[in-house]
Scaffold this motif. Structure first.
Motif, short mmCIF file in Angstrom:
data_model
loop_
_atom_site.label_atom_id
_atom_site.label_comp_id
_atom_site.label_asym_id
_atom_site.label_seq_id
_atom_site.Cartn_x
_atom_site.Cartn_y
_atom_site.Cartn_z
N MET A 114 0.77 -1.00 -0.13
CA MET A 114 0.04 0.00 0.00
C MET A 114 1.02 1.37 -0.12
SD MET A 114 -2.93 -1.09 2.61
CE MET A 114 -4.15 0.15 2.23
N THR A 115 0.42 2.37 -0.50
CA THR A 115 1.19 3.40 -0.46
C THR A 115 0.82 4.29 0.57
OG1 THR A 115 -0.69 4.79 -1.61
CG2 THR A 115 0.99 3.53 -3.27
N THR A 116 1.75 5.47 0.98
CA THR A 116 1.62 6.20 1.95
C THR A 116 0.27 7.02 2.04
OG1 THR A 116 3.77 6.86 2.12
CG2 THR A 116 2.61 8.20 3.33
N GLU A 117 -0.37 7.45 1.08
CA GLU A 117 -1.42 8.04 0.69
C GLU A 117 -2.70 7.11 1.10
OE1 GLU A 117 1.01 8.07 -1.59
OE2 GLU A 117 1.55 9.98 -1.07
N GLN A 118 -2.73 5.84 0.72
CA GLN A 118 -3.65 4.82 0.87
C GLN A 118 -3.90 4.63 2.42
OE1 GLN A 118 -2.04 1.54 -1.59
NE2 GLN A 118 -4.04 1.88 -2.89
N ILE A 119 -2.74 4.53 3.07
CA ILE A 119 -2.62 4.19 4.52
C ILE A 119 -3.09 5.35 5.46
CG2 ILE A 119 -1.12 3.52 6.68
CD1 ILE A 119 0.61 2.07 4.40
N GLU A 120 -2.73 6.68 4.93
CA GLU A 120 -2.96 7.89 5.70
C GLU A 120 -4.44 8.05 5.66
OE1 GLU A 120 -0.85 12.15 6.00
OE2 GLU A 120 -1.17 11.05 4.29
N SER A 164 4.84 -0.75 2.20
CA SER A 164 4.62 -1.35 1.03
C SER A 164 4.35 -2.93 0.98
CB SER A 164 6.18 -1.17 0.27
OG SER A 164 7.03 -1.63 1.11
N GLU A 165 4.50 -3.42 2.27
CA GLU A 165 4.36 -4.89 2.59
C GLU A 165 2.86 -5.11 3.06
OE1 GLU A 165 6.13 -7.61 2.17
OE2 GLU A 165 7.46 -6.35 0.93
N MET A 166 2.18 -4.21 3.18
CA MET A 166 0.79 -4.23 3.65
C MET A 166 -0.22 -4.30 2.52
SD MET A 166 0.64 -1.20 6.57
CE MET A 166 1.84 -1.15 8.08
N THR A 167 -1.26 -5.09 2.52
CA THR A 167 -2.20 -5.40 1.55
C THR A 167 -3.65 -4.92 1.71
OG1 THR A 167 -2.52 -7.70 2.39
CG2 THR A 167 -1.00 -7.26 0.60
N LYS A 168 -3.96 -4.79 3.17
CA LYS A 168 -5.18 -4.62 3.68
C LYS A 168 -5.33 -3.99 4.95
CE LYS A 168 -10.10 -6.23 3.73
NZ LYS A 168 -10.82 -7.43 3.70
N LEU A 169 -6.16 -2.85 5.11
CA LEU A 169 -6.37 -2.59 6.61
C LEU A 169 -7.97 -2.56 7.02
CD1 LEU A 169 -4.17 0.62 6.40
CD2 LEU A 169 -3.45 -1.47 7.41
N SER A 170 -8.14 -3.25 8.03
CA SER A 170 -9.43 -3.19 8.52
C SER A 170 -9.80 -2.79 9.94
CB SER A 170 -10.23 -4.44 8.20
OG SER A 170 -9.65 -5.63 8.66
N ALA A 189 6.85 9.62 5.97
CA ALA A 189 7.45 10.07 4.69
C ALA A 189 8.33 9.00 4.11
CB ALA A 189 8.47 11.08 5.28
N LYS A 190 8.65 7.83 4.85
CA LYS A 190 9.55 6.78 4.15
C LYS A 190 8.43 5.64 4.02
CE LYS A 190 13.53 8.36 6.53
NZ LYS A 190 14.20 8.22 7.69
N ASN A 191 7.16 5.56 4.24
CA ASN A 191 5.97 4.57 4.15
C ASN A 191 6.47 3.64 5.11
OD1 ASN A 191 3.74 3.32 3.63
ND2 ASN A 191 4.42 2.52 1.63
#
Length: 83
Positions: free
Chosen positions: A1-7, A75-81, A45-47
């Motif tokens: 996942m990107t920083t933007e997706q997680i944020e 970058s290793e994350m695929t899904k957050l819930s 900033a470094k994800n």
């Protein structure tokens, strides 16, 4: 996942003290809470993300010691819930 997706996920959901299930590409999922104190901006900033796992949640809620957390690569994350 990107920083933007997680944020975006963290902004949309109550992040402090809310347990989240984090799924990864190459390892078992982790349940824990994201830490937004201390070096949060530098890591983001470094994800990289500091997460306290469910085994340490009780100790963290008492002490607020960020050393109980582990750092994970976004970058290793695929899904957050939210749990």
């Amino acid at each position: 996942m990107t920083t933007e997706q997680i944020e975006k996920f963290l902004e949309k959901n109550a992040i402090d003290e809310t347990p989240v299930k984090v799924s990864f590409k190459t390892r078992k999922p982790v349940v824990g809470i994201f830490i937004t104190r201390g070096d949060y901006s530098d890591l983001k900033a470094k994800n990289f993300w500091r997460i306290v796992g469910e085994a340490n949640l009780e100790n963290y809620s008492k002490s607020k010691d960020i050393n109980l957390a582990r750092i994970f690569s976004g970058s290793e994350m695929t899904k957050l819930s939210v749990l």
